[in-house]
Motif scaffolding. Structure first.
Motif, PDB file in Angstrom:
ATOM      1  N   HIS A 106       0.841  -1.196   0.000  1.00  0.00           N
ATOM      2  CA  HIS A 106       0.000   0.000   0.000  1.00  0.00           C
ATOM      3  C   HIS A 106       0.883   1.256   0.000  1.00  0.00           C
ATOM      4  O   HIS A 106       2.082   1.178   0.269  1.00  0.00           O
ATOM      5  CB  HIS A 106      -0.847   0.075   1.285  1.00  0.00           C
ATOM      6  CG  HIS A 106      -1.613  -1.165   1.610  1.00  0.00           C
ATOM      7  ND1 HIS A 106      -2.981  -1.239   1.471  1.00  0.00           N
ATOM      8  CD2 HIS A 106      -1.217  -2.364   2.118  1.00  0.00           C
ATOM      9  CE1 HIS A 106      -3.395  -2.439   1.872  1.00  0.00           C
ATOM     10  NE2 HIS A 106      -2.345  -3.137   2.266  1.00  0.00           N
TER      11      HIS A 106
ATOM     12  N   ARG B 203      -0.850  -5.527  -5.190  1.00  0.00           N
ATOM     13  CA  ARG B 203      -1.064  -4.165  -4.720  1.00  0.00           C
ATOM     14  C   ARG B 203      -2.470  -4.040  -4.138  1.00  0.00           C
ATOM     15  O   ARG B 203      -3.359  -4.842  -4.458  1.00  0.00           O
ATOM     16  CB  ARG B 203      -0.902  -3.186  -5.883  1.00  0.00           C
ATOM     17  CG  ARG B 203       0.448  -3.225  -6.557  1.00  0.00           C
ATOM     18  CD  ARG B 203       0.420  -2.560  -7.923  1.00  0.00           C
ATOM     19  NE  ARG B 203      -0.401  -3.302  -8.875  1.00  0.00           N
ATOM     20  CZ  ARG B 203      -0.578  -2.966 -10.146  1.00  0.00           C
ATOM     21  NH1 ARG B 203       0.013  -1.865 -10.618  1.00  0.00           N
ATOM     22  NH2 ARG B 203      -1.327  -3.698 -10.935  1.00  0.00           N
TER      23      ARG B 203
ATOM     24  N   TRP C  36       5.306  -1.581 -10.950  1.00  0.00           N
ATOM     25  CA  TRP C  36       5.005  -2.845 -10.282  1.00  0.00           C
ATOM     26  C   TRP C  36       5.587  -4.053 -11.019  1.00  0.00           C
ATOM     27  O   TRP C  36       6.094  -4.977 -10.389  1.00  0.00           O
ATOM     28  CB  TRP C  36       3.507  -2.993 -10.102  1.00  0.00           C
ATOM     29  CG  TRP C  36       3.133  -4.178  -9.258  1.00  0.00           C
ATOM     30  CD1 TRP C  36       2.444  -5.280  -9.650  1.00  0.00           C
ATOM     31  CD2 TRP C  36       3.438  -4.377  -7.872  1.00  0.00           C
ATOM     32  NE1 TRP C  36       2.288  -6.151  -8.596  1.00  0.00           N
ATOM     33  CE2 TRP C  36       2.891  -5.618  -7.494  1.00  0.00           C
ATOM     34  CE3 TRP C  36       4.112  -3.614  -6.912  1.00  0.00           C
ATOM     35  CZ2 TRP C  36       3.003  -6.126  -6.199  1.00  0.00           C
ATOM     36  CZ3 TRP C  36       4.223  -4.117  -5.625  1.00  0.00           C
ATOM     37  CH2 TRP C  36       3.678  -5.362  -5.283  1.00  0.00           C
TER      38      TRP C  36
END
Length: 305
Positions: A47, A168, A186
């Motif tokens: 996060h 995520r 990512w």
């Protein structure tokens, strides 16, 4: 599916992967376990915090808010790459999410687009908040990205998972956008995790740190001489050990952890004694064997009477 690591195993796994860890207070026992189960665990969730300042962020993720009590994660990954452990067990970080995403994590495949929120994620994921505003302007330093990679790799290595066991928050819950911002790629994070997991895992456990020892009689002499400042105050190196424990316990400000067992330290130790149930003259801020031993057991030092 897997049984969550014990707190000590979790800490050792992070350190073995080269993570710089900061232990915050009594983090192994700070959780929301009374509100529901934790485990079996299936993955790691990342996060961002929408906050500025490491100290402020640590406090928020540890204590939470009136509407969402802490801990809000297991660890907070700061911009300098240090990982502040704030809780262990069930944490208020994931909330409800998509069962199809959980199925993909279990199967270790790329998660689909989330479109519903019916599964309790707090039960199934290790959670890490990262210090970032999440406004597409606040950059993600390389050292912070590296820490994220190492954290994920440590947990996946222990459980025998692949990088696809990491997701995520935006993969989990409809409407979430975290983590995002300049430097947060990512796919690159997952590729780096896979590369680390492809290396030989550590073959030797990290050496156990030697516990410092505090001599009760010397500590008491320092405590009794310093508050009054009459004559030559007694100095003793063990005072700093005890003050560091009182800082971790939340009873002493770090600025006063200076090796001087003065009035502020006396007051802080008295708070610890009252926490243990002592009152009146038994909570005078002068250490006794039982209270000092219990402080040492909790914060990592031994006592010589």
């Amino acid at each position: 599916m897997a049984t969550p690591m014990t707190a000590s195993t979790f800490l050792a796994a992070l350190k073995a992967e080269g993570v710089t860890v900061v232990e915050v207070g009594d983090w192994p026992n700070h959780n929301r376990n009374t509100k529901g189960p934790w485990g079996p665990v299936n993955g790691v969730m990342i996060h961002h915090t929408v906050t500025r300042g490491t100290a402020n962020t640590v406090q928020i993720v540890r204590d939470g808010y009136s509407t969402l009590p802490g801990p809000l994660c297991h660890g907070m990954i700061a911009k300098d790459g240090k990982v502040h452990l704030v809780g262990y067990g069930r944490a208020n970080h994931a909330g409800l999410g998509d069962p199809d995403v959980l199925a993909a994590v279990i199967a270790e495949t790329k998660p689909p687009t989330d479109n519903e929120a019916t599964i309790d994620g707090n039960r199934h994921f290790y959670g890490f908040e990262c210090e970032n505003m999440g406004d597409d302007k606040d950059p993600w330093p390389a050292v912070q990205i590296e820490a994220i990679v190492r954290v994920i790799a440590a947990i996946c290595r222990h459980h025998g998972w692949t990088a696809h066991s990491a997701i995520r928050h935006l993969d989990w819950q409809p409407g979430k956008v975290d983590p995002r911002g300049p430097g947060m790629q990512w796919d690159d994070v997952l590729a780096s995790v896979s590369a680390r997991l492809g290396t030989t895992p550590p073959t030797k456990p990290a050496p156990k740190p030697t516990k410092p020892t505090v001599d009760l009689s010397k500590l008491v002499a320092a405590a009794k001489s310093n508050p009054s400042a009459s004559g030559q105050p007694v100095t003793y190196a063990g005072v700093k050990v005890v003050e560091a424990a009182l800082v971790d316990a939340g009873y002493l400000a770090k600025a006063y952890s200076d090796g001087h067992y003065g009035k502020v330290t006396v007051e802080a130790y008295a708070k610890w004694q009252r926490h243990l149930g002592y009152s009146g003259s038994a909570a005078d801020g002068i250490p006794g064997k039982t209270s000092l031993t219990r402080l040492g057991d909790k914060f990592g030092f031994s006592v010589v009477a």
